[in-house]
Design an enzyme around this catalytic site. Structure first.
Site, PDB file in Angstrom:
ATOM      1  N   GLY A   1       0.767  -1.239   0.000  1.00  0.00           N
ATOM      2  CA  GLY A   1       0.000   0.000   0.000  1.00  0.00           C
ATOM      3  C   GLY A   1       0.795   1.283   0.000  1.00  0.00           C
TER       4      GLY A   1
ATOM      5  CD1 TRP B   1       4.513   3.060  -4.845  1.00  0.00           C
ATOM      6  CD2 TRP B   1       3.739   2.881  -6.921  1.00  0.00           C
ATOM      7  NE1 TRP B   1       5.596   3.018  -5.682  1.00  0.00           N
ATOM      8  CE2 TRP B   1       5.154   2.910  -6.959  1.00  0.00           C
ATOM      9  CE3 TRP B   1       3.038   2.754  -8.114  1.00  0.00           C
ATOM     10  CZ2 TRP B   1       5.863   2.842  -8.166  1.00  0.00           C
ATOM     11  CZ3 TRP B   1       3.741   2.682  -9.308  1.00  0.00           C
ATOM     12  CH2 TRP B   1       5.136   2.738  -9.326  1.00  0.00           C
TER      13      TRP B   1
ATOM     14  CG  ASP C   1      -2.324  -6.992  -4.304  1.00  0.00           C
ATOM     15  OD1 ASP C   1      -1.328  -6.341  -4.662  1.00  0.00           O
ATOM     16  OD2 ASP C   1      -2.283  -8.215  -4.076  1.00  0.00           O
TER      17      ASP C   1
ATOM     18  CG  ASP D   1      -7.090 -12.125 -11.803  1.00  0.00           C
ATOM     19  OD1 ASP D   1      -6.138 -11.402 -12.140  1.00  0.00           O
ATOM     20  OD2 ASP D   1      -7.285 -13.264 -12.260  1.00  0.00           O
TER      21      ASP D   1
ATOM     22  CG  ASP E   1       5.905  -0.878  -7.332  1.00  0.00           C
ATOM     23  OD1 ASP E   1       6.765  -0.954  -8.236  1.00  0.00           O
ATOM     24  OD2 ASP E   1       6.178  -0.892  -6.119  1.00  0.00           O
TER      25      ASP E   1
ATOM     26  CE  LYS F   1       8.658  -2.747  -9.506  1.00  0.00           C
ATOM     27  NZ  LYS F   1       8.881  -3.524  -8.262  1.00  0.00           N
TER      28      LYS F   1
END
Length: 379
Positions: A53, A55, A85, A101, A126, A166
């Protein structure tokens, strides 16, 4: 290893605890914003692969700052942040959490519903796989995760919005850049100062979401095919070179260096992690260890656990089979002396063993006598 060992080794890990961030990755998003201004005009944001958490914390702080500035100029709507998540995440004030998902259409629909059937201004991700050490496999899985994030982004991001994710800079990273350029005319590869130089980790900043004409978002097939790509045949947007931008300046700490605890004249004070895992997979192992330690004072002999922790440590230090045997004997004798019930069990077992040995000896003697008689008869 002491509590401060990681604090010495990683200054951003230490600073995250001091400033109240759940993870050091918060500095990565802050440094990306300093260089690329990704929060300008943003009031609705989505954090994909959000746990633990950090970000989401940055999004909440930055979007609230935007809201306060907008109120000074006139009317403004409160910010909305959705964190997604597969894992459960500890609550954060001002952040809506979805446990779902990102490759599922229902997740995209839930996000849109939380925005009152409108779309987000910013989507960040991320997420990264649990690396195996097999670099080719890790890079491939990360690329698939990036494309999954991009795929759901095409459902939830408004035209003109921004996408940050990322990426692992590897041999075929240009192929991923080309895929991103299909949807975003501006694609940058950034490397924050808080990201270790020894890591191939980087972040793509994609601005001005502009899907191809006639494109309809779906989750039916991935954007990345499994067929080999001949880069010599790529033309147009596929030949674009993505700029590489380093975020942060030379005055900021180097994430690969070790710094003293008293950094820049500031006295060091140890801080516990801001948010520990709420359901770690190792919780059961820790529970078993605590139970073992609690029961070490009343040690009970057991075939599976016939040593306590101190005994094992001494045996390992001495590296002697004789010492190990003596420790085992000592543990057994201690158990017998400290537990009357165990004494009874051991004594009964010893009596049974003696009776069994007597019976075996009698059978053996009978067998020998019979064999001797047979031999005499043959003579």
């Amino acid at each position: 290893m002491g509590k401060t060992s990681k604090d010495k080794r990683d200054i951003y890990y230490r600073k995250a605890k001091e400033e109240g961030w759940r993870a050091r990755s918060a500095f990565k998003l802050l440094q990306i914003d300093t260089e690329c201004h990704i929060f300008d005009g943003v009031s609705k944001a989505v954090d994909l692969c959000a746990a633990p958490g950090s970000w989401s914390q940055v999004l909440a702080r930055k979007l609230n700052e935007n809201y306060k500035k907008a109120l000074e100029k006139g009317d403004a709507s409160p910010p909305k942040i959705v964190a997604v998540d597969l894992q459960a995440m500890a609550p954060l004030e001002g952040v809506i959490q979805l446990q779902g998902d990102i490759t599922n259409t229902n997740t995209a629909q839930q996000i849109i519903a939380h925005f009152d059937n409108t779309q987000a201004d910013l989507v960040v991700c991320d997420g990264a796989p649990d690396v195996t050490g097999l670099h080719d496999m890790d890079i491939f899985i990360q690329s698939q995760l990036l494309l999954a994030a991009l795929n759901i982004t095409t459902h939830i991001l408004r035209p003109g919005g921004t996408f940050v994710a990322k990426i692992f800079r590897a041999k075929d990273v240009s192929f991923l850049y080309a895929q991103l350029r299909i949807f975003f005319p501006y694609v940058y590869c950034t490397k924050p100062s808080s990201s270790r130089n020894s890591s191939i980790e980087a972040f793509v900043v994609c601005k001005d979401y502009s899907p191809p004409k006639g494109y309809k978002p779906h989750m039916l097939n991935p954007l990345l095919t499994h067929e080999p790509c001949n880069f010599e045949e790529l033309t147009g947007v596929n030949r674009i070179i993505v700029p590489f931008v380093v975020c942060g300046d030379l005055s900021q700490p180097d994430s690969d260096m070790c710094y003293p605890l008293n950094y820049r004249g500031k006295e060091y004070k140890y801080h516990e992690p801001v948010q520990t895992p709420i359901a770690p997979p190792y919780a059961e192992a820790l529970s078993l260890l605590e139970n073992r330690r609690a029961g070490s004072s009343a040690f009970v002999f057991d075939h599976d656990t016939d040593f306590n922790e101190a005994d094992i440590s001494r045996a390992i230090e001495n590296k002697s089979a004789t010492w190990t045997a003596s420790v085992k004997e000592y543990a057994f004798i201690s158990a017998v002396e400290t537990d009357s019930e165990t004494n009874t069990i051991v004594k009964t077992a010893q009596d049974e063993n003696k009776e069994e040995e007597t019976a075996i000896d009698a059978l053996q003697n009978l067998y020998i006598s019979k064999e001797a008689g047979n031999i005499d008869n043959t003579k």
